[in-house]
Design a protein around this motif. Structure first.
Motif, PDB file in Angstrom:
ATOM      1  N   ASN A 131      10.821  -4.334  -0.372  1.00  0.00           N
ATOM      2  CA  ASN A 131      10.775  -4.669  -1.801  1.00  0.00           C
ATOM      3  C   ASN A 131       9.462  -4.255  -2.456  1.00  0.00           C
ATOM      4  OD1 ASN A 131       9.336  -6.595  -0.361  1.00  0.00           O
ATOM      5  ND2 ASN A 131       9.650  -8.193  -1.891  1.00  0.00           N
ATOM      6  N   ALA A 132       8.662  -3.428  -1.775  1.00  0.00           N
ATOM      7  CA  ALA A 132       7.410  -2.945  -2.371  1.00  0.00           C
ATOM      8  C   ALA A 132       7.720  -1.957  -3.488  1.00  0.00           C
ATOM      9  CB  ALA A 132       6.539  -2.291  -1.305  1.00  0.00           C
ATOM     10  N   ASP A 133       7.081  -2.156  -4.629  1.00  0.00           N
ATOM     11  CA  ASP A 133       7.291  -1.262  -5.771  1.00  0.00           C
ATOM     12  C   ASP A 133       6.076  -0.369  -5.995  1.00  0.00           C
ATOM     13  OD1 ASP A 133       8.980  -0.561  -8.199  1.00  0.00           O
ATOM     14  OD2 ASP A 133       7.085  -1.122  -9.168  1.00  0.00           O
ATOM     15  N   LYS A 134       4.885  -0.918  -5.709  1.00  0.00           N
ATOM     16  CA  LYS A 134       3.681  -0.107  -5.848  1.00  0.00           C
ATOM     17  C   LYS A 134       2.543  -0.701  -5.030  1.00  0.00           C
ATOM     18  CE  LYS A 134       2.278  -2.329 -10.195  1.00  0.00           C
ATOM     19  NZ  LYS A 134       1.923  -2.081 -11.621  1.00  0.00           N
ATOM     20  N   VAL A 135       1.581   0.159  -4.721  1.00  0.00           N
ATOM     21  CA  VAL A 135       0.366  -0.256  -4.026  1.00  0.00           C
ATOM     22  C   VAL A 135      -0.814   0.113  -4.904  1.00  0.00           C
ATOM     23  CG1 VAL A 135      -1.069   0.016  -1.975  1.00  0.00           C
ATOM     24  CG2 VAL A 135       1.419   0.105  -1.765  1.00  0.00           C
ATOM     25  N   GLU A 136      -1.679  -0.879  -5.120  1.00  0.00           N
ATOM     26  CA  GLU A 136      -2.857  -0.658  -5.951  1.00  0.00           C
ATOM     27  C   GLU A 136      -4.122  -0.859  -5.132  1.00  0.00           C
ATOM     28  OE1 GLU A 136      -1.165  -2.175 -10.289  1.00  0.00           O
ATOM     29  OE2 GLU A 136      -2.354  -3.549  -9.048  1.00  0.00           O
ATOM     30  N   LYS A 137      -5.203  -0.198  -5.584  1.00  0.00           N
ATOM     31  CA  LYS A 137      -6.498  -0.308  -4.906  1.00  0.00           C
ATOM     32  C   LYS A 137      -7.566  -0.717  -5.910  1.00  0.00           C
ATOM     33  CE  LYS A 137     -10.210   2.405  -2.921  1.00  0.00           C
ATOM     34  NZ  LYS A 137     -10.801   3.744  -2.891  1.00  0.00           N
ATOM     35  N   ASN A 138      -8.455  -1.591  -5.460  1.00  0.00           N
ATOM     36  CA  ASN A 138      -9.575  -2.027  -6.292  1.00  0.00           C
ATOM     37  C   ASN A 138     -10.850  -1.897  -5.490  1.00  0.00           C
ATOM     38  OD1 ASN A 138     -11.523  -3.375  -7.820  1.00  0.00           O
ATOM     39  ND2 ASN A 138     -10.106  -4.941  -8.517  1.00  0.00           N
ATOM     40  N   SER A 139     -11.737  -1.017  -5.957  1.00  0.00           N
ATOM     41  CA  SER A 139     -13.020  -0.859  -5.272  1.00  0.00           C
ATOM     42  C   SER A 139     -14.190  -0.929  -6.237  1.00  0.00           C
ATOM     43  CB  SER A 139     -13.068   0.482  -4.521  1.00  0.00           C
ATOM     44  OG  SER A 139     -12.859   1.549  -5.415  1.00  0.00           O
ATOM     45  N   GLU A 145      -3.316   2.727  -9.119  1.00  0.00           N
ATOM     46  CA  GLU A 145      -2.150   2.924  -8.261  1.00  0.00           C
ATOM     47  C   GLU A 145      -2.402   4.049  -7.266  1.00  0.00           C
ATOM     48  OE1 GLU A 145       1.331   3.540 -10.573  1.00  0.00           O
ATOM     49  OE2 GLU A 145       1.328   1.531 -11.464  1.00  0.00           O
ATOM     50  N   VAL A 146      -2.099   3.794  -5.997  1.00  0.00           N
ATOM     51  CA  VAL A 146      -2.217   4.828  -4.974  1.00  0.00           C
ATOM     52  C   VAL A 146      -0.846   5.199  -4.408  1.00  0.00           C
ATOM     53  CG1 VAL A 146      -4.566   4.158  -4.345  1.00  0.00           C
ATOM     54  CG2 VAL A 146      -2.633   3.111  -3.161  1.00  0.00           C
ATOM     55  N   TRP A 147       0.164   4.357  -4.689  1.00  0.00           N
ATOM     56  CA  TRP A 147       1.531   4.656  -4.259  1.00  0.00           C
ATOM     57  C   TRP A 147       2.492   3.916  -5.160  1.00  0.00           C
ATOM     58  CZ3 TRP A 147       5.510   1.407  -2.835  1.00  0.00           C
ATOM     59  CH2 TRP A 147       6.632   2.011  -2.226  1.00  0.00           C
ATOM     60  N   THR A 148       3.585   4.585  -5.552  1.00  0.00           N
ATOM     61  CA  THR A 148       4.657   3.943  -6.319  1.00  0.00           C
ATOM     62  C   THR A 148       5.993   4.404  -5.761  1.00  0.00           C
ATOM     63  OG1 THR A 148       4.558   5.716  -7.969  1.00  0.00           O
ATOM     64  CG2 THR A 148       3.353   3.687  -8.462  1.00  0.00           C
ATOM     65  N   ARG A 149       6.947   3.497  -5.747  1.00  0.00           N
ATOM     66  CA  ARG A 149       8.272   3.840  -5.235  1.00  0.00           C
ATOM     67  C   ARG A 149       8.932   4.878  -6.157  1.00  0.00           C
ATOM     68  NH1 ARG A 149      11.157   2.016  -1.352  1.00  0.00           N
ATOM     69  NH2 ARG A 149       9.775   0.214  -1.015  1.00  0.00           N
ATOM     70  N   GLY A 150       9.460   5.892  -5.560  1.00  0.00           N
ATOM     71  CA  GLY A 150      10.099   6.952  -6.331  1.00  0.00           C
ATOM     72  C   GLY A 150       9.177   8.108  -6.647  1.00  0.00           C
ATOM     73  N   HIS A 151       7.855   7.858  -6.603  1.00  0.00           N
ATOM     74  CA  HIS A 151       6.875   8.917  -6.902  1.00  0.00           C
ATOM     75  C   HIS A 151       5.970   9.206  -5.713  1.00  0.00           C
ATOM     76  CE1 HIS A 151       7.952   8.989 -11.186  1.00  0.00           C
ATOM     77  NE2 HIS A 151       7.982   7.660 -11.116  1.00  0.00           N
ATOM     78  N   GLY A 152       5.895   8.275  -4.796  1.00  0.00           N
ATOM     79  CA  GLY A 152       5.107   8.517  -3.596  1.00  0.00           C
ATOM     80  C   GLY A 152       3.628   8.297  -3.796  1.00  0.00           C
ATOM     81  N   ARG A 179      -3.456  -3.931  -2.581  1.00  0.00           N
ATOM     82  CA  ARG A 179      -2.436  -4.958  -2.721  1.00  0.00           C
ATOM     83  C   ARG A 179      -1.075  -4.329  -2.964  1.00  0.00           C
ATOM     84  NH1 ARG A 179      -4.045  -7.693  -8.608  1.00  0.00           N
ATOM     85  NH2 ARG A 179      -3.342  -5.956  -9.941  1.00  0.00           N
ATOM     86  N   VAL A 180      -0.054  -5.002  -2.468  1.00  0.00           N
ATOM     87  CA  VAL A 180       1.329  -4.529  -2.575  1.00  0.00           C
ATOM     88  C   VAL A 180       2.075  -5.458  -3.520  1.00  0.00           C
ATOM     89  CG1 VAL A 180       3.434  -4.006  -1.316  1.00  0.00           C
ATOM     90  CG2 VAL A 180       1.206  -3.669  -0.208  1.00  0.00           C
ATOM     91  N   LEU A 181       2.731  -4.873  -4.519  1.00  0.00           N
ATOM     92  CA  LEU A 181       3.461  -5.653  -5.515  1.00  0.00           C
ATOM     93  C   LEU A 181       4.919  -5.226  -5.568  1.00  0.00           C
ATOM     94  CD1 LEU A 181       0.464  -4.651  -6.823  1.00  0.00           C
ATOM     95  CD2 LEU A 181       1.111  -6.375  -8.499  1.00  0.00           C
ATOM     96  N   ASP A 182       5.790  -6.141  -5.970  1.00  0.00           N
ATOM     97  CA  ASP A 182       7.180  -5.781  -6.189  1.00  0.00           C
ATOM     98  C   ASP A 182       7.383  -5.392  -7.658  1.00  0.00           C
ATOM     99  OD1 ASP A 182       7.260  -8.126  -7.671  1.00  0.00           O
ATOM    100  OD2 ASP A 182       8.511  -9.228  -6.244  1.00  0.00           O
ATOM    101  N   SER A 183       8.618  -5.137  -8.040  1.00  0.00           N
ATOM    102  CA  SER A 183       8.901  -4.665  -9.394  1.00  0.00           C
ATOM    103  C   SER A 183       8.614  -5.716 -10.461  1.00  0.00           C
ATOM    104  CB  SER A 183      10.364  -4.223  -9.497  1.00  0.00           C
ATOM    105  OG  SER A 183      11.226  -5.306  -9.160  1.00  0.00           O
ATOM    106  N   GLU A 184       8.504  -6.982 -10.060  1.00  0.00           N
ATOM    107  CA  GLU A 184       8.217  -8.059 -11.004  1.00  0.00           C
ATOM    108  C   GLU A 184       6.735  -8.425 -11.039  1.00  0.00           C
ATOM    109  OE1 GLU A 184      10.708 -11.268  -9.820  1.00  0.00           O
ATOM    110  OE2 GLU A 184      12.564 -10.263 -10.435  1.00  0.00           O
ATOM    111  N   GLY A 185       5.918  -7.681 -10.320  1.00  0.00           N
ATOM    112  CA  GLY A 185       4.491  -7.929 -10.317  1.00  0.00           C
ATOM    113  C   GLY A 185       4.043  -8.988  -9.330  1.00  0.00           C
TER     114      GLY A 185
END
Length: 254
Positions: A131-139, A145-152, A179-185
């Motif tokens: 159910n992962a929709d996107k992966v974000e990075k905070n430094s 965003e470093v990864w999104t479903r459908g776009h890689g 962090r990994v988020l679903d489509s609802e945040g």
């Protein structure tokens, strides 16, 4: 047991209101899905996620990762990132009229972990759950965003394969919080990535060993020199005493 199953089927429609509980666990640790339903006579429990029914060991001395504790608490141990997600605990109990009722508890399990990687090594994170929709990075205070479903992936240094987000040739710029988020945040997984100081530690230990060996060598050399000096002094005194004695004998003979 058969009668109980038939009874459960007959009262399947009797469901009380749902409750959502947010739970956070540490990778490698354990969490408790508390039912907080101790004042009821529990007849059975079952646990499932969005994709599967999860067997819960209800015997003593369970060897599996998921087991019941108390009347209806469920323990999940040796947590991994893929354990993150929604869980539904079905609690079947008897009411005051000895009728079987069902209560459903919903849990949102968030997993936090830490990874330390040496520069130049490969970083593999098993975080791309179903159910992962996107992966974000905070430094630096901002999430990107470093990864999104459908776009890689967003970089050539990243790969998406078999549920793993992999960074090749790890550098200091890759450190930070992912962090990994679903489509609802909803946040399901948080990973803190740091640079490993293993090489520096090894070098420090090697330097320390070298210094220790050097100190021992100096100590041994100084000890040998001191022994030689003492031996020389003793030998010189001995010769001087023999010389005096010889002179005395010669003088006495005259």
């Amino acid at each position: 047991m058969l009668n109980l199953l038939l009874l459960l089927c007959l009262v399947y429609h009797s469901v009380t209101g749902n409750t959502t509980v947010h739970v956070t666990g540490i990778k490698g640790g354990r969490v408790t899905l508390s039912c907080d339903f101790e004042d009821r006579e529990i007849s059975d429990i079952s646990l499932n996620s969005l994709s599967e029914i999860i067997p819960v060991c209800q015997e003593k001395n369970c060897s599996g990762r998921v087991f019941k504790e108390g009347s209806c608490d469920v323990i999940i141990k040796d947590l991994i990132f893929s354990d993150a997600g929604k869980y539904f605990l079905n609690i079947y109990y008897y009411n005051d009229q000895r009728e079987v009722r069902r209560r459903i508890l919903e849990y949102h399990l968030h997993i936090h972990g830490e990874i330390s990687v040496e520069t130049g090594e490969q970083l593999k994170m098993d975080v791309l759950m179903i159910n992962a929709d996107k992966v974000e990075k905070n430094s630096s205070g901002e999430w990107t965003e470093v990864w999104t479903r459908g776009h890689g992936v967003s970089s050539d240094r990243l790969t998406d394969r078999d549920g793993n987000l992999t960074i090749s040739n790890f550098t200091v710029s890759d450190t930070g919080t992912y962090r990994v988020l679903d489509s609802e945040g909803e946040i399901w997984i948080t990973v803190t990535v740091t640079e490993s100081n293993l090489k520096n530690t090894d070098e420090d230990e090697t330097d320390s060993e070298h210094h220790t060996v050097g100190y021992w060598i100096v100590a041994v050399v100084l000890t040998v020199i001191l022994i030689l000096i003492v031996a020389a002094v003793v030998f010189h005194k001995h010769l001087h005493r023999d010389h005096d004695q010889s002179d005395n004998r010669n003088t006495g003979g005259l």
